[in-house]
Design an enzyme around this catalytic site. Structure first.
Site, PDB file in Angstrom:
ATOM      1  N   VAL A  11       0.647  -1.226  -0.081  1.00  0.00           N
ATOM      2  CA  VAL A  11       0.014  -0.007   0.063  1.00  0.00           C
ATOM      3  C   VAL A  11       0.691   1.214   0.052  1.00  0.00           C
ATOM      4  O   VAL A  11       0.641   2.218  -0.742  1.00  0.00           O
ATOM      5  CB  VAL A  11      -0.765   0.096   1.124  1.00  0.00           C
ATOM      6  CG1 VAL A  11      -1.610   1.313   1.133  1.00  0.00           C
ATOM      7  CG2 VAL A  11      -1.991  -1.189   1.091  1.00  0.00           C
ATOM      8  N   CYS A 266      -5.403  -9.372   2.479  1.00  0.00           N
ATOM      9  CA  CYS A 266      -6.649  -8.490   2.929  1.00  0.00           C
ATOM     10  C   CYS A 266      -7.740  -9.327   3.719  1.00  0.00           C
ATOM     11  O   CYS A 266      -8.135  -9.343   4.758  1.00  0.00           O
ATOM     12  CB  CYS A 266      -7.243  -7.535   2.074  1.00  0.00           C
ATOM     13  SG  CYS A 266      -6.001  -6.179   1.418  1.00  0.00           S
TER      14      CYS A 266
END
EC number: 1.1.1.22
Length: 453
Positions: A11, A266
């Site tokens: 990210v 995730c």
């Protein structure tokens, strides 16, 4: 605008690079000096389409820099993004130690007002806890600082993260003060030109929005896998069913592809953290727990089918495996269904010959000492003399293979498909036994001996 990003993982690196691309002055900080030195040379350790060239281009312009000097990073940015890891603890809760470490660095080094943006996926209430943590550290050192903590969750999909970051479908910002809202609006102005993508809300709602989004997508996957299992027992075809329900605009076609389970960085982690958060406040999480349980069961289906086909006798057999990453266009092996399958095959005494376009190096790192694993240079080289072919990841290059070659090279003309890539009737005409997910014919397999899934 001067921007600091703490964390150069998936990210952080994508966010830092794309912000630099639109003209912001970005410093990306990581505690791993070796990783920083590699990034300074333009070398990245993850596979993400388009990212490597973008990093190198922005390094050359000077808009993107990498450092392991926390003081430099803290002092640089008007906005400081927290994009550090929040790995799951044994009880499923998110480990926030790296998040609070950023707070400690801010308390040590920052003099000017600052906005801290939570980009990491964090449990609801983390913004409050981080604010308290920083204030306590400031009070202990006799210092004061004007700062705001904002929730700004990421919605990047591995394999298309650069595009998602450049053209977000929504930008969620959880904050309280108008001044902070305007700064964040200015920051994201280059990504907000065609129409207003920014949704402002309170911080706790923003923190929960990220978990709710991943929870909904995971639920769709587990739902279609549950229907696929039912289709097998009733002799129905899940691919026809998928088309039938996807045509309903209220349902849509996204995330209703049956398969051997979701994985990655995730969904598994966030589902466990969301369940843990519900338990902490004595709130029911029945649906969330069912979604997770279905997915865990789904990851064992390929092995159970293989084991059933061979009547529980897998010792000495060799399986060609196509696909190791948890999804295409990434090298990420975290919670990948391939790992569950391989480890079960090895425990049963079988050998695996595997190929993946990008995840070979990561597989080698994870299983360097596994004698029952052979990593091959091409998909075709996995086939020679193997007892069957197993497909675990839906890479493009696996979608139209030479079935005559597959039949010729396999010891037995059998394909177990965890992603429903092929046409059952065509493979039958080719003389291949084909076992996909949820397409009726798989229910003809005997029950796996000793299976608990």
């Amino acid at each position: 605008m001067k921007i600091s990003v703490f964390g150069s993982g998936y990210v952080g690196l994508v966010q830092a690079t794309v912000l630099a691309e639109v003209g912001h002055d970005v410093i990306c900080m990581d505690i791993d000096q070796n990783k920083v030195e590699s990034l300074q040379q333009g070398h990245i350790s993850i596979f993400e389409p388009g990212l490597a060239n973008l990093v190198r281009d922005n390094l050359e312009t000077g808009r993107l820099r990498f450092t392991s000097d926390e003081k430099q990073a803290v002092e640089h940015g008007q906005v400081l993004f927290i994009a550090v890891g929040t790995p799951p603890s044994d009880d499923g809760s998110a480990d926030l130690s790296a998040v609070f470490a950023v707070g400690d660095a801010v308390a040590r080094h920052r003099e000017e007002p600052l906005i801290l943006a939570e980009k990491s996926t964090v449990p609801v209430g983390t913004g409050d806890a981080l604010t308290l943590h920083i204030n306590n550290a400031l009070n202990a050192s006799g210092r004061s600082l004007q700062f705001d903590v904002v929730s700004n969750p990421e919605f990047l999909k591995e394999g298309s993260a650069v595009t998602d970051c450049r053209r977000p479908d929504r930008i969620i910002i959880g904050c309280e003060r108008d001044e902070v809202r305007e700064t964040m609006r200015d920051l994201y102005a280059p990504f907000n030109r065609n129409h207003d993508r920014i949704i402002f809300m309170d911080r706790r709602s923003a923190e929960l929005t990220k978990y709710a989004a991943n929870g909904m997508l995971a639920t769709k996957i587990s739902f279609i896998n549950q229907i696929a299992e039912l289709a097998e027992h009733l002799g129905a075809d899940i691919e026809a069913i998928r088309l039938g329900i996807g045509a309903d605009a209220r349902i849509g076609y996204h995330f209703i592809y049956p398969g051997c389970g979701y994985g990655g960085s995730c969904f598994p982690k966030d589902m466990r953290a969301l369940i843990h958060s519900a338990q902490q406040v004595n709130c029911s999480s029945d649906l969330l727990q069912a979604v997770e349980a279905i997915n865990e069961r789904q990851k064992h289906k390929l092995f159970d089918r293989i084991n059933a086909f061979y009547n529980g006798d897998l010792k000495g057999k060799t399986f060609a495996l196509w696909g190791l990453a948890f999804k295409p266009n990434t090298d990420d092996m975290r919670d990948a269904p391939s790992r569950v399958l391989m480890e079960a095959l090895w425990a049963a005494g079988a050998h695996v010959r595997a190929f993946d376009p990008e995840a070979m190096q990561e597989t080698q790192r994870l299983y360097a000492d596994e004698a029952h694993l052979s990593l091959m240079g091409t998909p075709e080289s996995t086939l020679n003399g193997a007892d069957a072919l197993v497909v675990c990841t839906e890479w493009q290059q696996f979608k139209a293979p030479d079935f005559d070659l597959i039949k010729q090279r396999l010891k037995n003309p059998v394909i177990f498909d965890g992603r429903n890539l092929y046409d059952s009737e065509r493979l039958a005409r080719k003389g291949l036994q084909y076992f996909p997910m949820g397409r009726g014919e798989s229910c003809n397999l005997p029950v796996s001996q000793g299976s608990t899934h």
